[in-house]
Design a protein around this motif. Structure first.
Motif, PDB file in Angstrom:
ATOM      1  N   GLY A 180     -23.330 -68.221 -32.457  1.00 49.01           N
ATOM      2  CA  GLY A 180     -22.929 -69.579 -32.784  1.00 49.01           C
ATOM      3  C   GLY A 180     -22.249 -69.624 -34.138  1.00 49.01           C
ATOM      4  O   GLY A 180     -21.933 -68.591 -34.747  1.00 49.01           O
ATOM      5  N   ASP A 235     -23.425 -70.149 -36.949  1.00 49.91           N
ATOM      6  CA  ASP A 235     -24.219 -69.544 -38.019  1.00 49.91           C
ATOM      7  C   ASP A 235     -24.221 -68.020 -37.967  1.00 49.91           C
ATOM      8  O   ASP A 235     -24.875 -67.361 -38.775  1.00 49.91           O
ATOM      9  CB  ASP A 235     -25.655 -70.073 -37.971  1.00 49.91           C
ATOM     10  CG  ASP A 235     -26.371 -69.735 -36.665  1.00 49.91           C
ATOM     11  OD1 ASP A 235     -25.731 -69.191 -35.729  1.00 49.91           O
ATOM     12  OD2 ASP A 235     -27.585 -70.020 -36.572  1.00 49.91           O
ATOM     13  N   LYS A 261     -25.477 -66.226 -35.591  1.00 43.26           N
ATOM     14  CA  LYS A 261     -26.717 -65.778 -34.945  1.00 43.26           C
ATOM     15  C   LYS A 261     -26.705 -66.180 -33.475  1.00 43.26           C
ATOM     16  O   LYS A 261     -26.009 -67.115 -33.073  1.00 43.26           O
ATOM     17  CB  LYS A 261     -27.953 -66.417 -35.608  1.00 43.26           C
ATOM     18  CG  LYS A 261     -28.050 -66.209 -37.104  1.00 43.26           C
ATOM     19  CD  LYS A 261     -28.424 -64.802 -37.451  1.00 43.26           C
ATOM     20  CE  LYS A 261     -28.628 -64.656 -38.958  1.00 43.26           C
ATOM     21  NZ  LYS A 261     -28.714 -63.271 -39.361  1.00 43.26           N
ATOM     22  N   SER A 305     -28.448 -67.960 -30.221  1.00 39.03           N
ATOM     23  CA  SER A 305     -29.305 -69.146 -30.127  1.00 39.03           C
ATOM     24  C   SER A 305     -30.654 -68.793 -29.508  1.00 39.03           C
ATOM     25  O   SER A 305     -31.598 -69.555 -29.593  1.00 39.03           O
ATOM     26  CB  SER A 305     -28.620 -70.250 -29.310  1.00 39.03           C
ATOM     27  OG  SER A 305     -28.485 -69.849 -27.971  1.00 39.03           O
ATOM     28  N   GLY A 306     -30.744 -67.637 -28.880  1.00 35.20           N
ATOM     29  CA  GLY A 306     -31.980 -67.143 -28.282  1.00 35.20           C
ATOM     30  C   GLY A 306     -31.741 -65.742 -27.758  1.00 35.20           C
ATOM     31  O   GLY A 306     -30.599 -65.268 -27.693  1.00 35.20           O
ATOM     32  N   ASP A 360     -28.922 -64.621 -25.398  1.00 34.52           N
ATOM     33  CA  ASP A 360     -27.545 -64.432 -25.861  1.00 34.52           C
ATOM     34  C   ASP A 360     -27.278 -63.002 -26.338  1.00 34.52           C
ATOM     35  O   ASP A 360     -26.286 -62.727 -27.011  1.00 34.52           O
ATOM     36  CB  ASP A 360     -27.206 -65.421 -26.975  1.00 34.52           C
ATOM     37  CG  ASP A 360     -26.986 -66.820 -26.446  1.00 34.52           C
ATOM     38  OD1 ASP A 360     -26.720 -66.967 -25.239  1.00 34.52           O
ATOM     39  OD2 ASP A 360     -27.080 -67.763 -27.239  1.00 34.52           O
ATOM     40  N   SER A 377     -20.605 -73.586 -27.410  1.00 34.39           N
ATOM     41  CA  SER A 377     -21.496 -73.262 -28.527  1.00 34.39           C
ATOM     42  C   SER A 377     -21.340 -71.819 -28.999  1.00 34.39           C
ATOM     43  O   SER A 377     -21.775 -71.470 -30.098  1.00 34.39           O
ATOM     44  CB  SER A 377     -22.946 -73.515 -28.125  1.00 34.39           C
ATOM     45  OG  SER A 377     -23.294 -72.698 -27.009  1.00 34.39           O
TER      46      SER A 377
END
Length: 193
Positions: free
Chosen positions: A50, A52, A54, A56-57, A60, A102
């Protein structure tokens, strides 16, 4: 004709290829002869990032134990345990127009499975590359040959696809990591316990 990149170079992927939606990212390598007792097992993976930088979970993180993302737009074609033969050792298919909004970046990595335990590193790997080609006709669009001589690293962020002003671009990264897959997962926010 494919665009050949050097480390740090960026290039448009979709702007110059209107209507491009299905691509394959191929990664390849050769292992040098060495006197260790274990065979090399290199693994390609994709981290869907995303804004950031990183995931998202954990879903990913696309690799040999999680072959596709939730949307089905990114699919790992499976693990090659030997890396023998010519051509791509592992491939990841991407439908660019179906990648969730996203996801701003897709980082492509190669790691040496159990590299530290087997005393293996990228100093023993040669001819590593990443390429992006059209799925429909296998026309190669982008190629980045990692001419870097890595030594102690057991993981490499090879390159990334990223969104820029509504288009997809490619960045040739070629950044080495110590700590293998575990270090990459921590870097990108995957829960590694």
């Amino acid at each position: 004709m494919a665009i050949s990149l050097k480390k740090g170079e960026k290039v448009d992927l979709t702007k110059g290829n209107p209507g491009l939606s299905k691509v394959v990212v191929g990664l390849g390598w050769d292992t040098n002869k060495y006197d260790g007792g274990s065979a090399f097992d290199l693994d390609a993976a994709a981290f869907l990032l995303g804004s950031d930088g990183k995931v998202s979970g954990d879903h990913d993180f696309i690799f040999y134990n999680n072959l596709k993302d939730k949307s089905g737009s990114i699919i790992h074609q499976g693990d090659n345990l030997t890396g023998e033969g010519d051509g791509d050792d592992e491939q990841i298919r991407i439908e660019l127009d179906k990648v969730p909004a996203s996801i701003e970046r897709i980082a492509f990595t190669v790691t040496i499975h159990d590299g530290e335990e087997r005393a293996q590193n990228f100093g023993q790997v040669s001819n590593a590359y990443i390429r992006v080609f059209k799925e429909e006709n296998e026309e190669e669009l982008i190629r980045y040959d990692l001419g870097e001589d890595f030594s102690i690293e057991t993981a490499i962020v090879v390159g990334e696809l990223y969104r820029h002003q509504g288009e997809w671009k490619f960045n040739a990264i070629g950044s080495g990591f110590q700590g293998g897959l575990f270090a990459l997962c921590r870097n990108f926010g995957v829960n590694v316990g």
